[in-house]
Design a protein around this motif. Structure first.
Motif, PDB file in Angstrom:
ATOM      1  N   THR A  81       0.965  -1.346  -0.015  1.00 41.94           N
ATOM      2  CA  THR A  81      -0.015  -0.001   0.011  1.00 41.94           C
ATOM      3  C   THR A  81       0.897   1.328   0.067  1.00 41.94           C
ATOM      4  N   THR A  82       2.046   1.338   0.794  1.00 41.11           N
ATOM      5  CA  THR A  82       2.736   2.275   0.857  1.00 41.11           C
ATOM      6  C   THR A  82       3.485   2.648  -0.428  1.00 41.11           C
ATOM      7  N   TYR A  83       3.957   1.724  -1.407  1.00 38.04           N
ATOM      8  CA  TYR A  83       4.515   1.559  -2.380  1.00 38.04           C
ATOM      9  C   TYR A  83       3.482   2.038  -3.315  1.00 38.04           C
ATOM     10  N   ALA A  84       2.247   1.512  -3.541  1.00 36.97           N
ATOM     11  CA  ALA A  84       1.180   1.971  -4.396  1.00 36.97           C
ATOM     12  C   ALA A  84       1.152   3.594  -4.148  1.00 36.97           C
ATOM     13  N   ILE A  85       0.759   3.988  -3.003  1.00 41.35           N
ATOM     14  CA  ILE A  85       0.790   5.552  -2.661  1.00 41.35           C
ATOM     15  C   ILE A  85       1.908   6.396  -3.163  1.00 41.35           C
ATOM     16  N   LEU A  86       3.155   5.762  -2.843  1.00 46.83           N
ATOM     17  CA  LEU A  86       4.276   6.377  -3.345  1.00 46.83           C
ATOM     18  C   LEU A  86       4.211   6.837  -4.952  1.00 46.83           C
ATOM     19  N   GLY A  87       3.952   5.566  -5.572  1.00 39.77           N
ATOM     20  CA  GLY A  87       3.352   5.823  -7.036  1.00 39.77           C
ATOM     21  C   GLY A  87       2.626   6.759  -7.436  1.00 39.77           C
ATOM     22  N   ILE A  88       1.484   6.823  -6.591  1.00 45.33           N
ATOM     23  CA  ILE A  88       0.341   7.613  -7.082  1.00 45.33           C
ATOM     24  C   ILE A  88       0.943   9.214  -6.797  1.00 45.33           C
ATOM     25  N   LEU A  89       1.781   9.268  -5.842  1.00 40.43           N
ATOM     26  CA  LEU A  89       2.203  10.705  -5.742  1.00 40.43           C
ATOM     27  C   LEU A  89       3.085  11.173  -6.745  1.00 40.43           C
ATOM     28  N   THR A  90       3.346  10.072  -7.691  1.00 43.34           N
ATOM     29  CA  THR A  90       4.458  10.641  -8.859  1.00 43.34           C
ATOM     30  C   THR A  90       3.294  11.228 -10.044  1.00 43.34           C
ATOM     31  N   THR A  91       2.176  10.955  -9.762  1.00 45.98           N
ATOM     32  CA  THR A  91       1.336  11.628 -10.626  1.00 45.98           C
ATOM     33  C   THR A  91       0.543  13.131 -10.242  1.00 45.98           C
ATOM     34  N   GLU A  92      -0.350  13.409 -10.976  1.00 46.18           N
ATOM     35  CA  GLU A  92      -0.829  15.048 -10.538  1.00 46.18           C
ATOM     36  C   GLU A  92      -1.702  14.855  -9.014  1.00 46.18           C
ATOM     37  N   CYS A  93      -1.930  13.683  -8.495  1.00 45.49           N
ATOM     38  CA  CYS A  93      -2.650  13.363  -7.303  1.00 45.49           C
ATOM     39  C   CYS A  93      -1.957  13.747  -6.103  1.00 45.49           C
ATOM     40  N   ARG A  94      -2.474  14.724  -5.428  1.00 44.94           N
ATOM     41  CA  ARG A  94      -1.538  15.183  -4.118  1.00 44.94           C
ATOM     42  C   ARG A  94      -2.439  15.117  -2.763  1.00 44.94           C
ATOM     43  N   THR A  95      -3.915  14.933  -3.001  1.00 48.83           N
ATOM     44  CA  THR A  95      -4.606  14.739  -1.618  1.00 48.83           C
ATOM     45  C   THR A  95      -5.288  13.338  -1.582  1.00 48.83           C
ATOM     46  N   GLY A  96      -5.603  13.150  -0.290  1.00 48.41           N
ATOM     47  CA  GLY A  96      -6.081  11.845   0.027  1.00 48.41           C
ATOM     48  C   GLY A  96      -7.345  11.481  -1.062  1.00 48.41           C
ATOM     49  N   TYR A  97      -8.096  12.536  -1.051  1.00 42.89           N
ATOM     50  CA  TYR A  97      -9.348  12.173  -2.221  1.00 42.89           C
ATOM     51  C   TYR A  97      -9.032  12.138  -3.333  1.00 42.89           C
ATOM     52  N   SER A  98      -7.855  12.830  -4.141  1.00 44.56           N
ATOM     53  CA  SER A  98      -7.524  12.585  -5.491  1.00 44.56           C
ATOM     54  C   SER A  98      -6.868  11.151  -5.446  1.00 44.56           C
ATOM     55  N   ILE A  99      -5.972  10.559  -4.444  1.00 44.53           N
ATOM     56  CA  ILE A  99      -5.670   9.553  -4.415  1.00 44.53           C
ATOM     57  C   ILE A  99      -6.598   8.456  -4.485  1.00 44.53           C
ATOM     58  N   LYS A 100      -7.676   8.742  -3.746  1.00 45.21           N
ATOM     59  CA  LYS A 100      -8.798   7.592  -3.750  1.00 45.21           C
ATOM     60  C   LYS A 100      -9.626   7.656  -5.114  1.00 45.21           C
ATOM     61  N   ARG A 101      -9.721   8.688  -5.705  1.00 43.54           N
ATOM     62  CA  ARG A 101     -10.266   8.676  -6.974  1.00 43.54           C
ATOM     63  C   ARG A 101      -9.561   7.948  -7.895  1.00 43.54           C
ATOM     64  N   LEU A 102      -8.225   8.079  -7.992  1.00 47.86           N
ATOM     65  CA  LEU A 102      -7.401   7.525  -9.037  1.00 47.86           C
ATOM     66  C   LEU A 102      -7.552   6.105  -8.721  1.00 47.86           C
ATOM     67  N   ILE A 103      -7.535   5.541  -7.499  1.00 43.89           N
ATOM     68  CA  ILE A 103      -7.386   4.032  -7.177  1.00 43.89           C
ATOM     69  C   ILE A 103      -8.690   3.484  -7.874  1.00 43.89           C
TER      70      ILE A 103
END
Length: 185
Positions: free
Chosen positions: A7-29
């Motif tokens: 999960t940590t690695y997945a979120i690290l990867g997501i933070l390389t996109t334009e997603c910066r908030t918990g909400y935008s991370i969840k939306r991308l997921i």
């Protein structure tokens, strides 16, 4: 370097996109990763907090008049980017194990009618068809809205895997259905 959970690695990867908030991370997921990697809000926020505490990410709180504060997260170059890069370069640890209710029911299928087994296969194939159509819609959206994004090739290759798995499972449904119908003859 310290090992983290997936999960940590997945979120690290997501933070390389334009997603910066918990909400935008969840939306991308929900819009993409959820087809092969599930992460809930209940995992996102504690993971982000831990990532900040461990120096993998930083958080900036933005205050907008009349709205709740918004927390924007970014990877740190020495911590987060390095941990992600190290994990990406590691060999694959395991082949994923699928939890599949249809296969579980089929395994114990002699305890139900063949008609019910055939109905379950048909229902499963319909759901696979819907999933495949979702993948096609995602592919179309990526190609039209993100064609110049530096990650587009990787997104499309990941999507191609999902489409191929769905296609193979639909073919398996047909073969299994034909087996039971032939058995009745």
């Amino acid at each position: 370097m310290k090992k983290y959970n997936h999960t940590t690695y997945a979120i690290l990867g997501i933070l390389t996109t334009e997603c910066r908030t918990g909400y935008s991370i969840k939306r991308l997921i929900d819009q993409s990763l959820n087809h092969f990697w599930k992460i809930s809000y209940g995992q996102i926020y504690p993971t982000l907090k831990r990532m900040v505490e461990e120096g993998l990410a930083t958080v900036k709180t933005l205050t907008e008049g009349g709205k709740p504060d918004r927390h924007e997260y970014s990877l740190t170059s020495k911590g987060g980017e390095a941990a992600l890069k190290e994990w990406l370069e590691q060999p694959i640890e395991q082949i994923p194990h699928e939890r599949n209710e249809v296969l579980l029911k089929l395994f114990f299928g002699r305890h139900q009618t063949k008609e019910n087994t055939l109905l379950q296969l048909e229902t499963y194939k319909q759901k696979l068809t819907e999933t495949y159509e979702t993948y096609q819609a995602i592919e179309k959206m990526i190609k039209s809205n993100h064609q110049h994004h530096e990650d587009v090739t990787y997104w499309l290759l990941t999507l191609d895997y999902g489409k191929r798995v769905a296609t193979a499972a639909m073919e398996w449904c047909d073969t299994t259905r034909d087996y039971f119908k032939k058995e009745e003859e």
